[in-house]
Design a protein around this motif. Sequence first.
Motif, PDB file in Angstrom:
ATOM      1  N   TYR A  73      52.310  22.472  38.776  1.00  0.00           N
ATOM      2  CA  TYR A  73      52.562  23.074  37.459  1.00  0.00           C
ATOM      3  C   TYR A  73      52.557  24.595  37.551  1.00  0.00           C
ATOM      4  CZ  TYR A  73      51.648  24.695  32.725  1.00  0.00           C
ATOM      5  OH  TYR A  73      51.701  25.360  31.533  1.00  0.00           O
ATOM      6  N   GLU A  74      51.553  25.125  38.265  1.00  0.00           N
ATOM      7  CA  GLU A  74      51.414  26.589  38.350  1.00  0.00           C
ATOM      8  C   GLU A  74      52.589  27.211  39.078  1.00  0.00           C
ATOM      9  OE1 GLU A  74      47.688  26.556  40.241  1.00  0.00           O
ATOM     10  OE2 GLU A  74      46.515  26.672  38.397  1.00  0.00           O
ATOM     11  N   LYS A  75      52.995  26.622  40.187  1.00  0.00           N
ATOM     12  CA  LYS A  75      54.088  27.188  40.965  1.00  0.00           C
ATOM     13  C   LYS A  75      55.424  27.037  40.242  1.00  0.00           C
ATOM     14  CE  LYS A  75      51.914  26.763  45.488  1.00  0.00           C
ATOM     15  NZ  LYS A  75      51.953  26.142  46.821  1.00  0.00           N
ATOM     16  N   GLY A  76      55.542  25.952  39.460  1.00  0.00           N
ATOM     17  CA  GLY A  76      56.756  25.771  38.685  1.00  0.00           C
ATOM     18  C   GLY A  76      56.871  26.790  37.563  1.00  0.00           C
ATOM     19  N   GLU A  77      55.757  27.106  36.937  1.00  0.00           N
ATOM     20  CA  GLU A  77      55.756  28.044  35.820  1.00  0.00           C
ATOM     21  C   GLU A  77      55.855  29.493  36.273  1.00  0.00           C
ATOM     22  OE1 GLU A  77      55.654  27.588  32.418  1.00  0.00           O
ATOM     23  OE2 GLU A  77      56.200  25.548  32.993  1.00  0.00           O
ATOM     24  N   ILE A  78      55.362  29.780  37.458  1.00  0.00           N
ATOM     25  CA  ILE A  78      55.284  31.171  37.896  1.00  0.00           C
ATOM     26  C   ILE A  78      56.671  31.789  38.071  1.00  0.00           C
ATOM     27  CG2 ILE A  78      55.292  30.884  40.406  1.00  0.00           C
ATOM     28  CD1 ILE A  78      52.934  32.820  40.474  1.00  0.00           C
ATOM     29  N   ASP A  79      57.666  30.955  38.316  1.00  0.00           N
ATOM     30  CA  ASP A  79      59.017  31.465  38.518  1.00  0.00           C
ATOM     31  C   ASP A  79      59.705  31.819  37.203  1.00  0.00           C
ATOM     32  OD1 ASP A  79      59.465  29.094  41.185  1.00  0.00           O
ATOM     33  OD2 ASP A  79      58.784  31.188  41.247  1.00  0.00           O
ATOM     34  N   LYS A  80      59.147  31.381  36.078  1.00  0.00           N
ATOM     35  CA  LYS A  80      59.839  31.546  34.797  1.00  0.00           C
ATOM     36  C   LYS A  80      59.705  32.940  34.216  1.00  0.00           C
ATOM     37  CE  LYS A  80      59.778  26.673  33.520  1.00  0.00           C
ATOM     38  NZ  LYS A  80      59.362  25.662  32.516  1.00  0.00           N
ATOM     39  N   ASN A  81      58.484  33.473  34.163  1.00  0.00           N
ATOM     40  CA  ASN A  81      58.326  34.791  33.566  1.00  0.00           C
ATOM     41  C   ASN A  81      57.003  35.428  33.972  1.00  0.00           C
ATOM     42  OD1 ASN A  81      56.327  33.582  31.867  1.00  0.00           O
ATOM     43  ND2 ASN A  81      57.998  32.803  30.597  1.00  0.00           N
ATOM     44  N   VAL A  82      56.843  36.673  33.591  1.00  0.00           N
ATOM     45  CA  VAL A  82      55.641  37.434  33.939  1.00  0.00           C
ATOM     46  C   VAL A  82      54.407  36.818  33.294  1.00  0.00           C
ATOM     47  CG1 VAL A  82      54.526  39.684  33.770  1.00  0.00           C
ATOM     48  CG2 VAL A  82      56.976  39.544  34.219  1.00  0.00           C
ATOM     49  N   TYR A  83      54.556  36.299  32.089  1.00  0.00           N
ATOM     50  CA  TYR A  83      53.423  35.681  31.392  1.00  0.00           C
ATOM     51  C   TYR A  83      52.854  34.529  32.209  1.00  0.00           C
ATOM     52  CZ  TYR A  83      50.787  32.974  27.996  1.00  0.00           C
ATOM     53  OH  TYR A  83      49.795  32.266  27.374  1.00  0.00           O
ATOM     54  N   ALA A  84      53.741  33.713  32.775  1.00  0.00           N
ATOM     55  CA  ALA A  84      53.293  32.586  33.589  1.00  0.00           C
ATOM     56  C   ALA A  84      52.557  33.074  34.838  1.00  0.00           C
ATOM     57  CB  ALA A  84      54.474  31.715  33.978  1.00  0.00           C
ATOM     58  N   GLU A  85      53.037  34.175  35.413  1.00  0.00           N
ATOM     59  CA  GLU A  85      52.381  34.722  36.599  1.00  0.00           C
ATOM     60  C   GLU A  85      50.978  35.211  36.262  1.00  0.00           C
ATOM     61  OE1 GLU A  85      53.101  38.067  40.113  1.00  0.00           O
ATOM     62  OE2 GLU A  85      54.599  37.754  38.543  1.00  0.00           O
ATOM     63  N   THR A  86      50.852  35.881  35.121  1.00  0.00           N
ATOM     64  CA  THR A  86      49.538  36.343  34.676  1.00  0.00           C
ATOM     65  C   THR A  86      48.598  35.163  34.429  1.00  0.00           C
ATOM     66  OG1 THR A  86      50.561  38.258  33.628  1.00  0.00           O
ATOM     67  CG2 THR A  86      48.318  37.720  32.950  1.00  0.00           C
ATOM     68  N   LEU A  87      49.150  34.119  33.812  1.00  0.00           N
ATOM     69  CA  LEU A  87      48.370  32.920  33.538  1.00  0.00           C
ATOM     70  C   LEU A  87      47.903  32.262  34.831  1.00  0.00           C
ATOM     71  CD1 LEU A  87      47.356  30.981  31.332  1.00  0.00           C
ATOM     72  CD2 LEU A  87      49.513  29.733  31.562  1.00  0.00           C
ATOM     73  N   TYR A  88      48.803  32.244  35.823  1.00  0.00           N
ATOM     74  CA  TYR A  88      48.473  31.676  37.127  1.00  0.00           C
ATOM     75  C   TYR A  88      47.323  32.455  37.781  1.00  0.00           C
ATOM     76  CZ  TYR A  88      48.945  30.508  42.084  1.00  0.00           C
ATOM     77  OH  TYR A  88      48.688  30.135  43.369  1.00  0.00           O
ATOM     78  N   ASN A  89      47.414  33.777  37.766  1.00  0.00           N
ATOM     79  CA  ASN A  89      46.379  34.613  38.375  1.00  0.00           C
ATOM     80  C   ASN A  89      45.029  34.440  37.672  1.00  0.00           C
ATOM     81  OD1 ASN A  89      48.173  35.642  40.263  1.00  0.00           O
ATOM     82  ND2 ASN A  89      48.771  37.362  38.949  1.00  0.00           N
ATOM     83  N   ASP A  90      45.084  34.342  36.331  1.00  0.00           N
ATOM     84  CA  ASP A  90      43.842  34.131  35.580  1.00  0.00           C
ATOM     85  C   ASP A  90      43.234  32.774  35.905  1.00  0.00           C
ATOM     86  OD1 ASP A  90      43.989  36.576  34.371  1.00  0.00           O
ATOM     87  OD2 ASP A  90      44.858  35.838  32.489  1.00  0.00           O
ATOM     88  N   THR A  91      44.090  31.773  36.059  1.00  0.00           N
ATOM     89  CA  THR A  91      43.607  30.426  36.404  1.00  0.00           C
ATOM     90  C   THR A  91      42.900  30.439  37.743  1.00  0.00           C
ATOM     91  OG1 THR A  91      45.424  29.405  35.173  1.00  0.00           O
ATOM     92  CG2 THR A  91      44.288  28.027  36.770  1.00  0.00           C
ATOM     93  N   MET A  92      43.489  31.129  38.718  1.00  0.00           N
ATOM     94  CA  MET A  92      42.872  31.231  40.038  1.00  0.00           C
ATOM     95  C   MET A  92      41.504  31.926  39.952  1.00  0.00           C
ATOM     96  SD  MET A  92      44.801  29.768  42.319  1.00  0.00           S
ATOM     97  CE  MET A  92      45.054  28.555  41.019  1.00  0.00           C
ATOM     98  N   LYS A  93      41.453  32.968  39.135  1.00  0.00           N
ATOM     99  CA  LYS A  93      40.203  33.723  39.004  1.00  0.00           C
ATOM    100  C   LYS A  93      39.099  32.848  38.423  1.00  0.00           C
ATOM    101  CE  LYS A  93      39.606  36.643  35.624  1.00  0.00           C
ATOM    102  NZ  LYS A  93      39.730  37.837  34.749  1.00  0.00           N
TER     103      LYS A  93
END
Length: 242
Positions: A73-93
């Motif tokens: 889910y995270e890798k699929g969303e990260i390609d869509k927009n900057v918001y998804a990338e930020t969300l991914y980084n926060d999830t990892m944290k």
Amino acid sequence: MKRVKEYIALVIVSIFLGIILSIQFKTINKTVGEGVMPAQRAQQLAIELKKAQNEREAQGKIIEELETKIKQYEKGEIDKNVYAETLYNDTMKYRMLAGYLDVEGPGIIMEINDPPVDLEFGDGYSISDELGLVLQVISILNAADAEAISINDQRYTAFTEIEKAGNHIEINGVSTSTPIVIKAIGKPETLESALNLKGGIVTQLRDYDYLVHVRQEPSINISKYRKIKEFIYSSPLEQTAN
């Protein structure tokens, strides 16, 4: 007269044997439970151990499946927009904070060995009887801004249980024994200084004759917390705008 003495001696021996058998029977009952033979108790324990191992394996598979889905889910969303990338980084944290990720980094390794056994008197004691001292080490490392901690390769989190079980220690439900090896990731100099303060925890442990070694390491691996925590009574509190 000789026969009478032999008879008396035989009676005395029989009485002593009866007392010894009675003591052994009481000891067995106290150890394994009244009415339960040692072989039966051993079989019960073996069944319970197998059940616990199966449950642990099942939990491990569930965790792996969930992590695979999350990554997809995270890798699929990260390609869509900057918001998804930020969300991914926060999830990892937040997963790192909760202890659900394997981590690596600089830090310290502390090893605590039991004192040598007194060969003359056979006396000895173990750090497994002094779990308060182990928890004190963890508290000091947390105060020194440790970012991840493990005890005998078991990740320490807010949900970690540390209990004495016979001559062993159970950490996160996993049985372990001495020596106690504590790993912590953070600024090595700060972590080591916090432990080695004059009159601090290392001094206390050595005063009790425990063998303590603390060393800095440029790279330490700490595994993730592997138990599944389900929230039954708690739920997120809705935030209201002021």
